[in-house]
Design a protein around this motif. Structure first.
Motif, mmCIF file in Angstrom:
data_model
loop_
_atom_site.group_PDB
_atom_site.id
_atom_site.type_symbol
_atom_site.label_atom_id
_atom_site.label_comp_id
_atom_site.label_asym_id
_atom_site.label_seq_id
_atom_site.Cartn_x
_atom_site.Cartn_y
_atom_site.Cartn_z
ATOM 1 N N LEU A 36 3.026 -6.389 -4.913
ATOM 2 C CA LEU A 36 2.490 -5.182 -4.298
ATOM 3 C C LEU A 36 3.038 -3.963 -5.015
ATOM 4 O O LEU A 36 4.235 -3.897 -5.323
ATOM 5 C CB LEU A 36 2.889 -5.103 -2.822
ATOM 6 C CG LEU A 36 2.339 -6.194 -1.887
ATOM 7 C CD1 LEU A 36 3.054 -6.121 -0.539
ATOM 8 C CD2 LEU A 36 0.841 -6.017 -1.700
ATOM 9 N N ASP A 37 2.167 -2.965 -5.304
ATOM 10 C CA ASP A 37 2.685 -1.703 -5.811
ATOM 11 C C ASP A 37 3.157 -0.857 -4.631
ATOM 12 O O ASP A 37 3.031 -1.265 -3.466
ATOM 13 C CB ASP A 37 1.644 -0.961 -6.656
ATOM 14 C CG ASP A 37 0.380 -0.589 -5.877
ATOM 15 O OD1 ASP A 37 0.414 -0.595 -4.622
ATOM 16 O OD2 ASP A 37 -0.648 -0.300 -6.519
ATOM 17 N N ARG A 38 3.709 0.317 -4.914
ATOM 18 C CA ARG A 38 4.326 1.134 -3.861
ATOM 19 C C ARG A 38 3.328 1.511 -2.770
ATOM 20 O O ARG A 38 3.606 1.345 -1.582
ATOM 21 C CB ARG A 38 4.933 2.398 -4.479
ATOM 22 C CG ARG A 38 5.696 3.264 -3.484
ATOM 23 C CD ARG A 38 6.234 4.512 -4.165
ATOM 24 N NE ARG A 38 6.964 5.361 -3.236
ATOM 25 C CZ ARG A 38 8.258 5.302 -2.989
ATOM 26 N NH1 ARG A 38 8.987 4.395 -3.616
ATOM 27 N NH2 ARG A 38 8.844 6.109 -2.132
ATOM 28 N N GLU A 39 2.145 1.992 -3.159
ATOM 29 C CA GLU A 39 1.170 2.412 -2.163
ATOM 30 C C GLU A 39 0.615 1.218 -1.399
ATOM 31 O O GLU A 39 0.389 1.293 -0.192
ATOM 32 C CB GLU A 39 0.042 3.203 -2.833
ATOM 33 C CG GLU A 39 0.411 4.634 -3.172
ATOM 34 C CD GLU A 39 0.942 5.393 -1.961
ATOM 35 O OE1 GLU A 39 0.193 5.567 -0.988
ATOM 36 O OE2 GLU A 39 2.121 5.792 -1.987
ATOM 37 N N GLY A 40 0.404 0.116 -2.095
ATOM 38 C CA GLY A 40 -0.070 -1.089 -1.419
ATOM 39 C C GLY A 40 0.935 -1.586 -0.398
ATOM 40 O O GLY A 40 0.565 -2.007 0.712
ATOM 41 N N PHE A 41 2.220 -1.528 -0.753
ATOM 42 C CA PHE A 41 3.267 -1.944 0.179
ATOM 43 C C PHE A 41 3.303 -1.021 1.395
ATOM 44 O O PHE A 41 3.382 -1.487 2.535
ATOM 45 C CB PHE A 41 4.620 -1.943 -0.528
ATOM 46 C CG PHE A 41 5.767 -2.367 0.347
ATOM 47 C CD1 PHE A 41 6.095 -3.708 0.481
ATOM 48 C CD2 PHE A 41 6.513 -1.424 1.050
ATOM 49 C CE1 PHE A 41 7.154 -4.104 1.291
ATOM 50 C CE2 PHE A 41 7.563 -1.810 1.868
ATOM 51 C CZ PHE A 41 7.890 -3.156 1.986
#
Length: 344
Positions: A36-41
């Motif tokens: 997961l990238d930061r925004e997805g997380f």
């Protein structure tokens, strides 16, 4: 002003989002799940975290996942740091005699270590860590310490913190420095939302009569077809409005307007004209009680290619009539009626 504040830890007082994402992706990688990238997380993560992992890794015991997570967190490259304004906020509370507590889902050993590393232990009357579902003990905390719900607030960065406050019958204060995206937090309607703890301290000071109204600028921006630019933001309850923001010390109102529009939309302005001033005092539409002096302008955009920063969710170019059919915040509706429909 509140006499008692219960703080979440991660994302509220300290920034450990980086190492948590690293450790989470290390766990997911063991089971061949995409990172997961930061925004997805920030859009996916929630508490109790067993529910988050149940969605991504159904059937895997939580104990097994935690056994992978803890060493990965300790080995993370990204450091854990104190969030801006957190230390000052706690010192401010101590100076005013506000009782402070911590209620966190964070692993107790890591929490105790961080609390000592950052020198925060002295600020808290009691702490509760390793609590998977905070709703299960919020009433016990209030009863144990004799906290009046009407004088108590829970300060946190996640929807679970807002839900916990509501479950305990206390006020909820959401900060936008942590794990949940602003739009997700707005959906559960915290009693107060602030971008960080510095703004929260300023808000409390204003309630004590220490500060003055906040001067802001905003513009009804037209394109070459006389369409109006509207932006939708969580700050105004996901209503539509005009771009703008606060005037900084030493800055003229026009300079502030040009800076704010550039930061929020990427647009440059021409033909800037003053339109009207509005008083906005504790509007229920805004994310927290504030007293704004709104300096409204009209202007022309040199183009229509809008690049939003993280203060808005989306934008639209609309005719004045189409704009009035939208779910507008009241100051924007007033401005359009006073200016756009009168040929301003």
């Amino acid at each position: 002003m509140f006499r008692n504040l219960i703080f979440d830890w991660s994302g509220t007082l300290v920034d450990d989002l980086g190492p948590v994402i690293e450790a989470t992706n290390a766990v997911l990688g063991r089971y061949e799940i995409a990172a997961l990238d930061r925004e997805g997380f920030r859009r996916a993560f929630r508490l109790p975290y067993r529910e988050f992992y149940a969605d991504l890794l159904p059937g895997i015991p939580l104990e097994e996942l935690e056994a992978h997570f803890r060493p990965a967190f300790d080995a993370a490259v990204t450091p854990v740091t104190v969030l801006p304004h957190a230390r000052e906020k706690l010192e401010w509370c101590a100076a005013l005699g506000i009782r402070c507590f911590v209620l966190t889902s964070m692993d107790s050993l890591a929490f105790e270590r961080q609390m000592d590393d950052f020198g925060f232990r002295k600020h808290f009357e009691a702490t509760y860590s390793g609590v998977l579902d905070k709703r299960e003990i919020i009433h016990r905390i209030l009863e144990t310490h004799g906290l009046d719900p009407a004088e108590t607030a829970f300060v946190g960065d996640m929807t679970h913190d807002v839900e916990t406050a509501r479950h305990g019958g206390i006020s909820s204060i959401a900060v936008l420095t942590g794990y949940n995206h602003a739009e997700i937090l707005a959906a559960v309607r915290p009693d107060i939302t602030v971008p960080d703890l510095g703004v929260l301290r300023d808000l409390f000071d204003r309630r004590r009569g220490i500060s003055r109204p906040i001067a802001t600028v905003g513009a009804l921006v037209f394109d070459e077809s006389n369409r109006i630019l509207l932006v939708r933001t969580h700050k105004w309850g996901n209503r539509w409005g005009i771009p703008g923001g606060k005037i900084e010390r030493g800055e003229t109102s026009i300079a502030a307007l040009e800076r704010e529009i550039s930061e929020e939309t990427g647009l440059s302005l021409t033909d800037i004209r003053f339109a009207l001033a509005q008083d906005c005092i504790d509007s229920p539409e805004f994310m927290r009680p504030e007293h704004f002096l709104l300096l409204n302008y009209t202007a022309r955009a040199t183009g229509t290619d809008v690049v939003l920063n993280d203060e808005a969710e989306e934008f639209r170019w609309l005719s004045p009539a189409e704009a009035l059919a939208m779910d507008l915040n009241q100051p924007t509706r007033t401005l359009i009626k006073e200016v756009a429909l009168k040929g301003g």
